[in-house]
Design an enzyme around this catalytic site. Structure first.
Site, PDB file in Angstrom:
ATOM      1  N   ALA A 161     -23.531 -16.913  55.313  1.00  0.00           N
ATOM      2  CA  ALA A 161     -23.778 -15.496  55.064  1.00  0.00           C
ATOM      3  C   ALA A 161     -23.453 -15.078  53.630  1.00  0.00           C
ATOM      4  O   ALA A 161     -24.015 -14.105  53.132  1.00  0.00           O
ATOM      5  CB  ALA A 161     -22.986 -14.656  56.040  1.00  0.00           C
ATOM      6  N   THR A 162     -22.564 -15.793  52.965  1.00  0.00           N
ATOM      7  CA  THR A 162     -22.313 -15.468  51.556  1.00  0.00           C
ATOM      8  C   THR A 162     -23.627 -15.610  50.789  1.00  0.00           C
ATOM      9  O   THR A 162     -24.021 -14.719  50.022  1.00  0.00           O
ATOM     10  CB  THR A 162     -21.241 -16.411  50.970  1.00  0.00           C
ATOM     11  OG1 THR A 162     -20.026 -16.210  51.704  1.00  0.00           O
ATOM     12  CG2 THR A 162     -20.985 -16.131  49.501  1.00  0.00           C
TER      13      THR A 162
ATOM     14  N   HIS B  71     -20.942 -20.209  61.891  1.00  0.00           N
ATOM     15  CA  HIS B  71     -19.555 -20.554  62.245  1.00  0.00           C
ATOM     16  C   HIS B  71     -18.763 -19.418  62.872  1.00  0.00           C
ATOM     17  O   HIS B  71     -17.619 -19.619  63.284  1.00  0.00           O
ATOM     18  CB  HIS B  71     -18.818 -21.165  61.043  1.00  0.00           C
ATOM     19  CG  HIS B  71     -18.406 -20.207  59.975  1.00  0.00           C
ATOM     20  ND1 HIS B  71     -17.157 -19.659  59.922  1.00  0.00           N
ATOM     21  CD2 HIS B  71     -19.069 -19.730  58.911  1.00  0.00           C
ATOM     22  CE1 HIS B  71     -17.059 -18.877  58.846  1.00  0.00           C
ATOM     23  NE2 HIS B  71     -18.219 -18.896  58.219  1.00  0.00           N
TER      24      HIS B  71
ATOM     25  N   CYS C  24      -3.247 -12.854  49.729  1.00  0.00           N
ATOM     26  CA  CYS C  24      -2.532 -13.483  48.625  1.00  0.00           C
ATOM     27  C   CYS C  24      -3.414 -13.476  47.388  1.00  0.00           C
ATOM     28  O   CYS C  24      -4.418 -14.165  47.350  1.00  0.00           O
ATOM     29  CB  CYS C  24      -2.224 -14.930  48.975  1.00  0.00           C
ATOM     30  SG  CYS C  24      -0.556 -15.145  49.517  1.00  0.00           S
TER      31      CYS C  24
ATOM     32  N   GLN D 178     -20.534 -10.511  61.970  1.00  0.00           N
ATOM     33  CA  GLN D 178     -19.551 -10.322  63.037  1.00  0.00           C
ATOM     34  C   GLN D 178     -20.174  -9.738  64.295  1.00  0.00           C
ATOM     35  O   GLN D 178     -19.570  -9.785  65.371  1.00  0.00           O
ATOM     36  CB  GLN D 178     -18.416  -9.403  62.552  1.00  0.00           C
ATOM     37  CG  GLN D 178     -17.629  -9.950  61.369  1.00  0.00           C
ATOM     38  CD  GLN D 178     -16.645 -11.041  61.772  1.00  0.00           C
ATOM     39  OE1 GLN D 178     -16.323 -11.217  62.956  1.00  0.00           O
ATOM     40  NE2 GLN D 178     -16.164 -11.800  60.801  1.00  0.00           N
TER      41      GLN D 178
ATOM     42  N   THR E 268     -33.751 -29.116  50.657  1.00  0.00           N
ATOM     43  CA  THR E 268     -34.027 -29.835  51.903  1.00  0.00           C
ATOM     44  C   THR E 268     -33.235 -29.212  53.049  1.00  0.00           C
ATOM     45  O   THR E 268     -32.029 -28.971  52.911  1.00  0.00           O
ATOM     46  CB  THR E 268     -33.639 -31.321  51.740  1.00  0.00           C
ATOM     47  OG1 THR E 268     -34.434 -31.856  50.687  1.00  0.00           O
ATOM     48  CG2 THR E 268     -33.869 -32.100  53.021  1.00  0.00           C
TER      49      THR E 268
ATOM     50  N   ASN F  86     -15.217  -7.257  59.574  1.00  0.00           N
ATOM     51  CA  ASN F  86     -14.515  -8.497  59.928  1.00  0.00           C
ATOM     52  C   ASN F  86     -13.015  -8.305  60.089  1.00  0.00           C
ATOM     53  O   ASN F  86     -12.368  -9.070  60.802  1.00  0.00           O
ATOM     54  CB  ASN F  86     -14.785  -9.577  58.875  1.00  0.00           C
ATOM     55  CG  ASN F  86     -14.699  -9.054  57.468  1.00  0.00           C
ATOM     56  OD1 ASN F  86     -15.438  -8.140  57.084  1.00  0.00           O
ATOM     57  ND2 ASN F  86     -13.796  -9.598  56.686  1.00  0.00           N
TER      58      ASN F  86
HETATM   59  C1  LIG Z   1     -18.660  -9.790  57.475  1.00  0.00           C
HETATM   60  C2  LIG Z   1     -18.788 -11.134  56.812  1.00  0.00           C
HETATM   61  N1  LIG Z   1     -19.737 -11.338  55.888  1.00  0.00           N
HETATM   62  C3  LIG Z   1     -19.892 -12.522  55.282  1.00  0.00           C
HETATM   63  C4  LIG Z   1     -19.086 -13.589  55.558  1.00  0.00           C
HETATM   64  C5  LIG Z   1     -19.292 -14.891  54.843  1.00  0.00           C
HETATM   65  O1  LIG Z   1     -19.952 -15.802  55.659  1.00  0.00           O
HETATM   66  P1  LIG Z   1     -19.988 -17.387  55.302  1.00  0.00           P
HETATM   67  O2  LIG Z   1     -18.623 -17.889  55.602  1.00  0.00           O
HETATM   68  O3  LIG Z   1     -21.028 -17.929  56.209  1.00  0.00           O
HETATM   69  O4  LIG Z   1     -20.371 -17.519  53.867  1.00  0.00           O
HETATM   70  C6  LIG Z   1     -18.067 -13.433  56.521  1.00  0.00           C
HETATM   71  C7  LIG Z   1     -17.135 -14.534  56.872  1.00  0.00           C
HETATM   72  O5  LIG Z   1     -16.230 -14.891  56.218  1.00  0.00           O
HETATM   73  C8  LIG Z   1     -17.914 -12.174  57.158  1.00  0.00           C
HETATM   74  O6  LIG Z   1     -16.961 -11.959  58.067  1.00  0.00           O
END
Ligand SMILES: Cc1ncc(COP(=O)(O)O)c(C=O)c1O
Length: 405
Positions: free
Chosen positions: A74-75, A204, A329, A182, A243, A154
């Site tokens: 998702a990043t 994940h 942190c 989430q 790929t 999250n």
């Molecule tokens: C709301 C939200 N967006 C984005 C991410 C990032 O997802 P990923 O770990 O697949 O890059 C997370 C998880 O850490 C998340 O909780």
């Protein structure tokens, strides 16, 4: 016997479901073709598996398979959605709207856009961590090209009024992206009904493998175009070259299929566990506070602050349970969570907050163990706190003049 430590950090990541692992395995060993190989059965087999997964992913959000683009997580999905729209539509306008409690994958992407000359509005949230469609209506200008608001937070689990926001964006002709990481598999999502143009998800958090995610990109009404952020072989309709990791994609697909099939039952079960935990702790501990919305929240999430305890001490005391704290942190110091700050939670309470994330593999016995542990530790720490002693003695702390202040 409850196995130690107890995992209650399912908003951070989840254990891969054994059914998902099993579905993935053949794609590491016998079925190892490249999905882009057009000339032999290895390639065809891989491509078929990828297309099945695409359909499974589309199905959980009410999309069609062709609208699903694979990413590394998702990043990357958030980066592609936000930077991709900003670059593609920059002749139309240079303004993006988001909100203060987004994940860093959205906030830092927006900061980068600002450095590149875009204007970004970061809307504040209310005390429950929610934004409202009216705030967005007021913030939209004729230069706005994108609104990006997460479906569920999250840290605090608060749900956003995605449908109202999506409908407003449609009315205004502005593209709408939601980070639904989430929310997928926890609450029903439908890109048509909710007016969503772009949606990020990741495997994940839904009992799939790490390193694979997807971006839904609307194909009609309107057809959304994106400037690719990775160039190469033109995979994924040219939007994301590279790929395809077939085993991971199979895992994401099966994770979505299981999540969709089991959502009604699983939502109830995790909600019941969450309430057992929340009530078990809060009924026994005065001056404990639930962060986020009391009802409009993810079923498995409870984020609780404990007054008159020191956060680090509490985390040490409950080492047998894997949870997250309300402090992050940074290089040299402990910073209170920016999400809790945005809700107006004071630094002391933010530091002593704990995020419990319940999921598919948690049990009632684990919840009961954690309730006992947390109640015992908070009481122990409070018994050592001079402040708590004064409060117990009926002294109003606000009336005290502290030396050095
Ligand atoms: C709301 C939200 N967006 C984005 C991410 C990032 O997802 P990923 O770990 O697949 O890059 C997370 C998880 O850490 C998340 O909780």
């Amino acid at each position: 016997m409850t196995k130690m430590p107890v995992y209650m950090d399912n908003n951070a990541t989840t254990r891969t479901d054994p059914r998902v692992v099993e579905a993935m395995l053949p794609y590491f060993t016998e079925k190892y073709g490249n999905a882009a190989s057009r000339n032999h059965p290895f390639g065809w087999e891989a491509e078929e598996a990828v297309e099945t997964a695409r359909g499974q992913i589309a199905s959980i959000i009410g999309a069609s398979a062709k609208e699903v683009i694979f990413t590394s997580g998702a990043t990357e999905s958030n980066n592609l959605a936000i930077k991709g729209v900003a670059a593609m539509y920059k002749k139309k306008g240079n303004h993006v709207i988001t909100q203060a409690t987004e994940h860093k994958a959205t906030l830092d992407t927006c900061k980068r856009l600002e450095r590149d000359g875009f204007r970004v509005t970061y809307l504040p949230v209310d005390k429950y961590g929610q934004v409202h469609a009216e705030q967005i209506r007021e913030a939209i200008t004729d230069k706005t090209v994108l609104v990006s608001i997460m479906a569920a937070n999250n840290e605090i689990g608060s749900l956003q009024p995605i449908r109202a926001i999506g409908r407003l964006c449609k009315e205004k002709g502005v593209l709408f992206h939601t980070d639904a990481v989430q929310a997928v598999g926890k609450i029903p999502l439908d890109v048509e009904d909710m007016g969503i143009d772009l949606l990020s998800l990741t495997a994940h958090k839904i009992y799939g493998p790490k390193g694979i995610g997807a971006l839904y990109v609307r194909k009609k009404d309107p057809r959304v175009r994106l400037e690719p952020q990775i160039d190469g072989g033109g995979h994924e309709r040219g939007m994301r070259s590279g790929t395809l990791p077939v085993p991971l994609i199979v895992g994401l697909g099966v994770a979505c299929a299981i999540a969709k099939a089991e959502m009604p039952e699983e939502t109830q079960r995790t909600f019941a566990l969450r309430e057992r935990l929340r009530a078990g702790i809060m009924d026994k501990l005065p001056e404990s506070y639930l962060n986020g919305h009391p009802t409009e929240r993810l079923p498995g999430n409870a984020n609780i602050s404990f007054a008159y305890v020191e956060g680090e001490g509490l985390m040490m005391g409950i080492k047998d349970v894997a949870v997250s704290s309300g402090s992050a942190c940074t290089s040299a110091s402990l910073e209170p969570s920016y999400v809790l700050r945005a809700l107006g939670v004071g630094d002391e309470l933010a530091h002593s907050s704990i995020r419990f994330g319940l999921g598919r593999f948690n049990t009632e016995a684990e919840v009961d163990f954690v309730v006992d542990l947390v109640v015992r530790e908070v009481n122990r720490l409070r018994a050592m706190s001079p402040l708590y002693e004064m409060v117990q003695a009926g002294i109003d702390l606000k009336t005290i003049e502290w030396a050095g202040h």
